[in-house]
Design an enzyme around this catalytic site. Structure first.
Site, PDB file in Angstrom:
ATOM      1  N   LYS A  46       0.872  -1.754   0.354  1.00 58.36           N
ATOM      2  CA  LYS A  46      -0.275   0.258  -0.399  1.00 58.36           C
ATOM      3  C   LYS A  46       0.625   1.139  -0.139  1.00 58.36           C
ATOM      4  O   LYS A  46       0.374   1.901  -0.371  1.00 58.36           O
ATOM      5  CB  LYS A  46      -1.294   0.057   1.345  1.00 58.36           C
ATOM      6  CG  LYS A  46      -1.736  -1.113   1.393  1.00 58.36           C
ATOM      7  CD  LYS A  46      -2.975  -1.564   0.010  1.00 58.36           C
ATOM      8  CE  LYS A  46      -3.620  -1.012   0.052  1.00 58.36           C
ATOM      9  NZ  LYS A  46      -5.296  -0.764  -0.441  1.00 58.36           N
TER      10      LYS A  46
HETATM   11  C1  LIG Z   1      -2.029  -7.078   3.868  1.00 57.23           C
HETATM   12  C2  LIG Z   1      -3.406  -6.789   2.581  1.00 57.23           C
HETATM   13  N1  LIG Z   1      -3.688  -7.444   1.863  1.00 57.23           N
HETATM   14  C3  LIG Z   1      -4.246  -7.071   0.566  1.00 57.23           C
HETATM   15  C4  LIG Z   1      -4.652  -6.104   0.197  1.00 57.23           C
HETATM   16  C5  LIG Z   1      -5.339  -5.859  -0.753  1.00 57.23           C
HETATM   17  O1  LIG Z   1      -4.947  -4.711  -2.258  1.00 57.23           O
HETATM   18  P1  LIG Z   1      -6.255  -3.724  -2.684  1.00 57.23           P
HETATM   19  O2  LIG Z   1      -6.798  -2.797  -2.092  1.00 57.23           O
HETATM   20  O3  LIG Z   1      -4.915  -3.288  -3.900  1.00 57.23           O
HETATM   21  O4  LIG Z   1      -6.950  -4.749  -3.198  1.00 57.23           O
HETATM   22  C6  LIG Z   1      -4.508  -4.809   1.058  1.00 57.23           C
HETATM   23  C7  LIG Z   1      -4.881  -3.522   1.500  1.00 57.23           C
HETATM   24  O5  LIG Z   1      -5.116  -2.909   2.170  1.00 57.23           O
HETATM   25  C8  LIG Z   1      -3.712  -5.083   2.416  1.00 57.23           C
HETATM   26  O6  LIG Z   1      -3.222  -3.951   3.081  1.00 57.23           O
END
Ligand SMILES: Cc1ncc(COP(=O)(O)O)c(C=O)c1O
Length: 325
Positions: A46
């Site tokens: 992120k």
């Molecule tokens: C630990 C974690 N995994 C996966 C994601 C998913 O990513 P995206 O928001 O780009 O779908 C996030 C998003 O906040 C996350 O914090």
């Protein structure tokens, strides 16, 4: 920078390695590759969107140093924003669920973030809930800039501009599947759009935790009543603008127990300490490999570091309390 020397920590975001998960792939015809997003300065994927969304808002004249940025986050976007805000001189207010791991909240506090913890058990329509609190605060106080990763398409664009091209180049275009957890959907839909433009045969597979609404909407156009789950960063209680599910080829559901079990397996088998959504990603990639039962390159991500979850998914007492042992 070729020699890895940067003017600031902000420039050290991105360009993460891709690693073959040789031990996890043993016995499978397909090979699983994972992009090491926990190696970003804030320990997660992120950081990319935090940098991109802030710099885009600056370019568009929406914010200037000294302003206060507001966001609701499961902790990782917050950490990315905190890094950029420290560097650029913004203040940061973060709305977070009170169930978020202590480690993530502590990291934010150390960086001087104003953290507002909301009761995770409140229904999504409640004005004090995770989904409503920041929205209402932004309406009440126009001096706050609500960056809104869940509806801000600069989130997806950041992955279209960085994560997607990096994966394409690192894999030299030899990609059959890109599979990833959908939180905001920015990663899978943004990077996936880039990959599909390069090769329309690449299949995009989304992972959704049991309890979230995305899977049933994607599969059956059915809106389910959301229920509680514990894996952080994935799924939602609403449909959101950044989750452009129409671009996906398929979705799979993942239970908390599977996600956490597979996070431990990655640590044991590959020596990579990952969070729960990464466990979900690898679980999904292995199921997919078994299903297709042919040679293929399956690309996924280690979204964040396991250091962020010592008090939860790597703590047997917490697992027992939540019936997850
Ligand atoms: C630990 C974690 N995994 C996966 C994601 C998913 O990513 P995206 O928001 O780009 O779908 C996030 C998003 O906040 C996350 O914090």
């Amino acid at each position: 920078m070729r020699n890895n020397r940067y003017e600031s920590i902000i420039d050290a975001i991105g360009r993460t390695p891709i690693v073959k998960l040789g031990n996890i792939s043993k016995g499978l015809k397909a090979t699983i590759w994972a992009k090491m997003e926990f190696m970003n300065p804030g320990g997660s994927i992120k950081d990319r969107i935090a940098k991109y969304m802030i710099e885009k808002a600056e370019l568009e004249g929406k914010i200037k140093p000294g302003d206060t940025i507001l966001e609701n986050s499961s902790g990782n976007t917050a950490m990315g924003l905190a890094i950029i805000c420290r560097q650029k001189g913004y203040k940061l207010k973060i709305v977070i669920r009170n169930t978020t791991s202590k480690e993530k909240i502590k990291m934010l506090e150390v960086l001087g973030v104003d953290v507002v913890k909301v009761d995770a058990s409140l229904p999504p329509e409640h004005p004090e809930s995770y989904n409503q609190y920041a929205v209402n605060l932004a309406k009440k106080d126009p001096s706050l800039y609500y960056i809104d990763q869940h509806n801000n398409l600069d989130n997806n664009e950041s992955h279209y501009m960085t994560t997607g091209p990096e994966i394409w180049e690192q894999m030299e275009g030899k990609i059959d599947y890109f599979i990833a957890a959908v939180g905001t959907g920015g990663t899978l839909c943004g990077a996936g759009k880039y990959l599909k433009e390069k090769n329309s045969n690449i299949k995009l597979i989304g992972l959704d935790p049991v309890g979230s609404v995305f899977y049933d909407w994607f599969k059956h156009k059915k809106m389910i009543t959301p229920s509680h789950y514990l894996v952080e960063g994935m799924g939602d209680e609403f449909l959101i603008k950044t989750a452009q599910l129409e671009i996906l080829d398929d979705m799979m559901k993942v239970e908390d127990k599977k996600a956490f079990g597979w996070a431990k397996k990655i640590a044991f088998e590959e020596g990579i300490l990952a969070g729960g959504s990464s466990g979900a990603n690898i679980y999904g990639a292995v199921q997919l490999a078994r299903e297709i039962d042919r040679e293929a390159n399956i690309v996924t991500l280690i979204c964040d570091s396991g250091y962020k979850y010592f008090s939860t998914i790597y703590n047997d007492d917490w697992l027992a309390e939540n019936n997850l042992l």
